[in-house]
Design a protein around this motif. Structure first.
Motif, PDB file in Angstrom:
ATOM      1  N   PRO A  88       0.821  -1.050   0.119  1.00 58.80           N
ATOM      2  CA  PRO A  88      -0.131   0.120   0.236  1.00 58.80           C
ATOM      3  C   PRO A  88       0.742   1.351  -0.077  1.00 58.80           C
ATOM      4  CG  PRO A  88      -0.629  -1.522   1.714  1.00 58.80           C
ATOM      5  CD  PRO A  88       0.814  -2.125   1.134  1.00 58.80           C
ATOM      6  N   ILE A  89       0.421   2.390  -0.573  1.00 62.36           N
ATOM      7  CA  ILE A  89       1.051   3.561  -0.445  1.00 62.36           C
ATOM      8  C   ILE A  89       1.690   4.065   0.763  1.00 62.36           C
ATOM      9  CG2 ILE A  89       0.781   5.966  -0.886  1.00 62.36           C
ATOM     10  CD1 ILE A  89      -1.024   5.310  -3.471  1.00 62.36           C
ATOM     11  N   ALA A  90       0.617   3.873   1.630  1.00 58.83           N
ATOM     12  CA  ALA A  90       0.959   4.240   3.127  1.00 58.83           C
ATOM     13  C   ALA A  90       2.356   3.648   3.546  1.00 58.83           C
ATOM     14  CB  ALA A  90      -0.247   4.057   4.008  1.00 58.83           C
ATOM     15  N   TRP A  94       7.036  11.275   1.513  1.00 60.22           N
ATOM     16  CA  TRP A  94       6.455  12.643   1.734  1.00 60.22           C
ATOM     17  C   TRP A  94       5.431  13.001   0.730  1.00 60.22           C
ATOM     18  CZ3 TRP A  94       7.885  17.051  -1.504  1.00 60.22           C
ATOM     19  CH2 TRP A  94       8.716  16.474  -2.397  1.00 60.22           C
ATOM     20  N   VAL A  95       4.714  14.450   0.987  1.00 59.88           N
ATOM     21  CA  VAL A  95       3.671  14.684  -0.116  1.00 59.88           C
ATOM     22  C   VAL A  95       3.919  15.979  -0.652  1.00 59.88           C
ATOM     23  CG1 VAL A  95       1.162  15.095  -0.210  1.00 59.88           C
ATOM     24  CG2 VAL A  95       2.062  13.176   1.200  1.00 59.88           C
ATOM     25  N   ALA A  96       4.071  16.172  -1.788  1.00 58.10           N
ATOM     26  CA  ALA A  96       4.233  17.387  -2.362  1.00 58.10           C
ATOM     27  C   ALA A  96       2.911  18.032  -2.835  1.00 58.10           C
ATOM     28  CB  ALA A  96       5.174  17.218  -3.881  1.00 58.10           C
ATOM     29  N   VAL A  97       2.570  19.099  -2.816  1.00 57.51           N
ATOM     30  CA  VAL A  97       1.463  19.685  -3.048  1.00 57.51           C
ATOM     31  C   VAL A  97       1.455  21.119  -3.783  1.00 57.51           C
ATOM     32  CG1 VAL A  97      -0.915  20.715  -2.254  1.00 57.51           C
ATOM     33  CG2 VAL A  97       0.291  18.793  -1.050  1.00 57.51           C
ATOM     34  N   ASP A  98       0.855  21.260  -4.904  1.00 57.08           N
ATOM     35  CA  ASP A  98       0.816  22.590  -5.660  1.00 57.08           C
ATOM     36  C   ASP A  98      -0.746  23.073  -5.291  1.00 57.08           C
ATOM     37  OD1 ASP A  98       0.800  24.719  -7.195  1.00 57.08           O
ATOM     38  OD2 ASP A  98       0.752  23.610  -9.037  1.00 57.08           O
ATOM     39  N   TRP A  99      -0.740  24.123  -4.420  1.00 62.12           N
ATOM     40  CA  TRP A  99      -2.212  24.465  -3.969  1.00 62.12           C
ATOM     41  C   TRP A  99      -2.386  25.761  -4.716  1.00 62.12           C
ATOM     42  CZ3 TRP A  99      -4.122  22.201   0.956  1.00 62.12           C
ATOM     43  CH2 TRP A  99      -5.405  22.235   1.354  1.00 62.12           C
ATOM     44  N   GLY A 100      -3.236  26.022  -5.835  1.00 54.31           N
ATOM     45  CA  GLY A 100      -3.555  27.084  -6.564  1.00 54.31           C
ATOM     46  C   GLY A 100      -4.746  27.902  -6.060  1.00 54.31           C
ATOM     47  N   SER A 101      -5.094  28.849  -6.898  1.00 53.48           N
ATOM     48  CA  SER A 101      -6.451  29.428  -6.616  1.00 53.48           C
ATOM     49  C   SER A 101      -7.557  28.666  -6.861  1.00 53.48           C
ATOM     50  CB  SER A 101      -6.450  30.718  -7.533  1.00 53.48           C
ATOM     51  OG  SER A 101      -5.500  31.561  -7.340  1.00 53.48           O
ATOM     52  N   SER A 102      -7.590  27.775  -7.831  1.00 54.24           N
ATOM     53  CA  SER A 102      -8.835  27.275  -8.062  1.00 54.24           C
ATOM     54  C   SER A 102      -8.833  25.542  -8.044  1.00 54.24           C
ATOM     55  CB  SER A 102      -9.334  27.659  -9.565  1.00 54.24           C
ATOM     56  OG  SER A 102      -8.101  27.434 -10.423  1.00 54.24           O
ATOM     57  N   ASN A 103      -7.461  25.090  -7.701  1.00 56.86           N
ATOM     58  CA  ASN A 103      -7.591  23.748  -7.481  1.00 56.86           C
ATOM     59  C   ASN A 103      -6.300  23.318  -6.642  1.00 56.86           C
ATOM     60  OD1 ASN A 103      -5.338  23.255  -9.475  1.00 56.86           O
ATOM     61  ND2 ASN A 103      -6.863  23.785 -10.939  1.00 56.86           N
ATOM     62  N   LEU A 104      -6.138  22.205  -6.274  1.00 51.69           N
ATOM     63  CA  LEU A 104      -5.051  21.578  -5.842  1.00 51.69           C
ATOM     64  C   LEU A 104      -4.527  20.363  -6.356  1.00 51.69           C
ATOM     65  CD1 LEU A 104      -4.463  18.837  -3.689  1.00 51.69           C
ATOM     66  CD2 LEU A 104      -5.768  20.534  -2.150  1.00 51.69           C
ATOM     67  N   ARG A 105      -3.327  20.284  -6.548  1.00 46.39           N
ATOM     68  CA  ARG A 105      -2.367  18.841  -7.012  1.00 46.39           C
ATOM     69  C   ARG A 105      -1.734  18.137  -6.166  1.00 46.39           C
ATOM     70  NH1 ARG A 105      -0.157  19.997 -12.811  1.00 46.39           N
ATOM     71  NH2 ARG A 105       0.588  21.988 -11.443  1.00 46.39           N
ATOM     72  N   ALA A 106      -1.920  17.003  -5.766  1.00 49.72           N
ATOM     73  CA  ALA A 106      -0.755  16.406  -4.842  1.00 49.72           C
ATOM     74  C   ALA A 106      -0.302  15.169  -5.290  1.00 49.72           C
ATOM     75  CB  ALA A 106      -1.513  16.209  -3.631  1.00 49.72           C
ATOM     76  N   TRP A 107       0.926  14.955  -4.870  1.00 53.57           N
ATOM     77  CA  TRP A 107       1.851  13.861  -5.353  1.00 53.57           C
ATOM     78  C   TRP A 107       2.362  13.074  -4.004  1.00 53.57           C
ATOM     79  CZ3 TRP A 107       2.090  18.746  -7.219  1.00 53.57           C
ATOM     80  CH2 TRP A 107       1.747  18.825  -8.667  1.00 53.57           C
ATOM     81  N   ALA A 108       2.235  11.664  -4.130  1.00 51.91           N
ATOM     82  CA  ALA A 108       2.659  10.898  -3.030  1.00 51.91           C
ATOM     83  C   ALA A 108       4.026  10.409  -3.522  1.00 51.91           C
ATOM     84  CB  ALA A 108       1.824   9.564  -2.738  1.00 51.91           C
ATOM     85  N   LEU A 109       5.152  10.538  -2.715  1.00 52.99           N
ATOM     86  CA  LEU A 109       6.592  10.500  -3.334  1.00 52.99           C
ATOM     87  C   LEU A 109       7.191   9.522  -2.133  1.00 52.99           C
ATOM     88  CD1 LEU A 109       6.368  13.902  -3.860  1.00 52.99           C
ATOM     89  CD2 LEU A 109       8.008  12.589  -5.458  1.00 52.99           C
ATOM     90  N   THR A 110       8.214   8.595  -2.654  1.00 48.91           N
ATOM     91  CA  THR A 110       8.761   7.850  -1.764  1.00 48.91           C
ATOM     92  C   THR A 110       9.817   8.856  -1.231  1.00 48.91           C
ATOM     93  OG1 THR A 110      10.591   7.457  -3.473  1.00 48.91           O
ATOM     94  CG2 THR A 110       8.700   5.939  -3.359  1.00 48.91           C
ATOM     95  N   GLY A 118      11.965  10.198  -3.653  1.00 48.14           N
ATOM     96  CA  GLY A 118      11.518  11.125  -4.427  1.00 48.14           C
ATOM     97  C   GLY A 118      10.722  10.520  -5.731  1.00 48.14           C
ATOM     98  N   ARG A 119      10.399   9.337  -5.856  1.00 51.22           N
ATOM     99  CA  ARG A 119       9.717   8.775  -6.815  1.00 51.22           C
ATOM    100  C   ARG A 119       8.094   8.838  -6.779  1.00 51.22           C
ATOM    101  NH1 ARG A 119       8.268   3.288  -8.227  1.00 51.22           N
ATOM    102  NH2 ARG A 119       9.009   2.580  -6.426  1.00 51.22           N
ATOM    103  N   VAL A 120       7.455   9.229  -7.774  1.00 53.14           N
ATOM    104  CA  VAL A 120       6.001   9.460  -7.611  1.00 53.14           C
ATOM    105  C   VAL A 120       5.319   8.248  -7.436  1.00 53.14           C
ATOM    106  CG1 VAL A 120       4.219  10.518  -8.722  1.00 53.14           C
ATOM    107  CG2 VAL A 120       6.333  11.777  -8.762  1.00 53.14           C
ATOM    108  N   LEU A 121       4.587   7.849  -6.334  1.00 59.06           N
ATOM    109  CA  LEU A 121       3.601   7.006  -6.274  1.00 59.06           C
ATOM    110  C   LEU A 121       2.144   6.939  -6.588  1.00 59.06           C
ATOM    111  CD1 LEU A 121       4.853   5.903  -2.434  1.00 59.06           C
ATOM    112  CD2 LEU A 121       5.504   4.725  -4.436  1.00 59.06           C
TER     113      LEU A 121
END
Lengths: 330, 330
Positions: A7-9, A14-30, A33-36
């Motif tokens: 499982p991802i957990a 760690w988690v990377a987040v780009d939190w903009g005016s109208s939405n947010l995008r998040a990435w789960a990383l090892t 730094g690999r995107v899960l």
């Protein structure tokens, strides 16, 4: 391979987040730094009060979190604005791209699993060497993504969009930048002005649209002062020009011309900052970067493209490493 | 004096109408062209189907009409557009200002008291001596108002507004013209863009606003290519500039700057058409003409003002005389 079945957990670093005016995008990383996994949400800054952010974040990334332990969440974008979750005050230029974390702040969170850090934007004051008042919040992290691969990166970088940013990088630092209202101007004119009756959807892969776009870029860079009359001219051309195709192709041509005019105005504004033969690095979506690369090519300028999402994640990796006092393997 | 006590219907010679997109203005005139009364209505072209026009006209001017007899009603503006009452096709430039009536059409009316004439607009096709596709409908009649007083009028005329028109007159004819989206651009940016949080209401009688406006006009005419970044700069300045006053005065200053930037862009686009030392005739409302005169003064250009309503009525008088084969006493 067995690891990928967990499982991802259990693999989450760690988690990377780009939190903009109208939405947010998040990435789960090892940890490496690999995107899960990726997550998106329409709970942007404009729809949130400070007390709403933690719940919105948990809705987006809660499934990734382990039952115990504390996960670093590194956030760039408007969540760090004054009207956001908590203000991460602008850093003034010049600012080193690997130094953005120095302006980070931690909002109060209740869930013990969350260790949230909000990264700052950049500001620029008016000065006597040609800088003008300007701000960015989010794009600085995409610029930092370039420094992951080249810590002493230099050059001119364009991030096309609603508010297109042009940044001058010198030896790994942002030394000046300028924002152009290009995308917003296009949208207002195409959807809300007298031109809305004439403007359709263009397709720059279609030769007629492509040529129309290129011609408009040339006209606008050669005589930017005529923008106001060229804009109304789109309406007049729709009424009078028998050489234009009929139907959807007509609206497509006029859209290509409007796009070329406003992007051409932007290029007219930055070309004086370009050294002879200097290329421009474009960071953004494929479609916008393709459009800008064509406009730049019209002026004999080489445009190198970088995927916007990759740049954001790379920039957050750099900030995460700095906050962990780690040296980032590139 | 006794004559002035008579009902309008007994003194009415003809009716002048300026029928625009969003409203109509009508004037009751004596045979000699003296204004007896005014009427206005919000039944503009955009709210009317062809079958609605006669009733809308009667609602506005019915009280003026005598029980018997046939009254000439001369109409300029959008009522003569393709999507109006009946199309009075554009006349191509060059067109003599005293020749507009040659393109007039009469819509079908049922009331025997009405003799309605719709005047045409002007169009311009793209050519190899610098003309671009353009149209006007209504402003040509204001230009014709100048020819009432000076049949061989020459010079550059500006009609500020939502879609500002600049016309070159030569020996009583319109030889070329250009429309600038200036007023609409201002409104879209001030009310619908990211700048809406920053832009207030300016007052050019206030010294700070006046100086800000003048500086913006200078900047925009000197380097029009920087418009896109100057626009976003208004937002950044609002966020960062501690030299700006607080409260309403802040929004007023930024509004004055936005106005100066967009009007300056327009002037940058027309100044190449101006002979050295040539004055500009401004036709329009007092407040807009004052604003444009200040902008022109900034560039060392003299602006002469003509009231917009007077110009419209004069232009309709000229057309009325031509349609009656009368020589107009000036």
């Amino acid at each position: 391979m067995v690891n990928d079945m967990l499982p991802i957990a259990e693999r989450l670093g760690w988690v990377a987040v780009d939190w903009g005016s109208s939405n947010l995008r998040a990435w789960a990383l090892t940890k490496e730094g690999r995107v899960l996994a990726r997550a998106t949400s329409d709970r942007g800054m404009l729809s949130l009060a400070p007390a709403d952010y933690e719940a919105a974040l948990l809705t987006a990334i809660g499934d990734w979190l382990p039952a115990n332990g504390r996960i670093a969440v590194r956030v760039c974008g408007m969540a760090g604005a004054r009207q956001g979750w908590r203000e991460a005050a602008y850093l003034p230029v010049p600012t080193r791209l690997d130094g953005l974390a120095s302006g980070a702040v931690g909002p109060t969170v209740e869930d013990p699993r969350l260790d949230v850090t909000l990264l700052p934007g950049l500001c620029q004051r008016s000065d006597d060497v040609g800088r003008r008042f300007d701000v960015m919040r989010g794009e600085e992290t995409q610029l930092a993504g370039l420094a992951v691969h080249e810590p002493t990166v230099s050059g001119l970088v364009c991030l096309p969009g609603t508010h297109a940013k042009w940044a001058r990088l010198e030896d790994g630092a942002v030394t000046r930048f300028a924002t152009f209202l290009t995308g917003e101007l296009y949208r207002l004119l195409a959807e809300r002005s007298v031109l809305k009756h004439s403007i359709g959807l263009d397709d720059l892969a279609e030769p007629g649209c492509r040529q129309t776009f290129v011609t408009a870029v040339q006209e606008s860079t050669e005589s930017p002062e005529a923008l106001g009359t060229r804009l109304f001219g789109l309406r007049a051309q729709d009424l009078l020009d028998s050489d234009l195709p009929a139907g959807d192709a007509r609206g497509a041509r006029l859209a290509a011309r409007l796009s070329g005019l406003v992007i051409g105005l932007e290029l007219a504004g930055v070309r004086t900052d370009l050294a002879h033969g200097e290329p421009v690095t474009l960071i953004g979506t494929e479609s916008l970067c393709t459009r800008y690369a064509l406009a730049l090519e019209t002026l004999g300028i080489d445009g190198r493209r970088i995927d916007g999402e990759a740049a954001t994640v790379d920039g957050l990796r750099l900030a995460h490493a700095a906050l962990n006092h780690e040296h980032l393997a590139t």
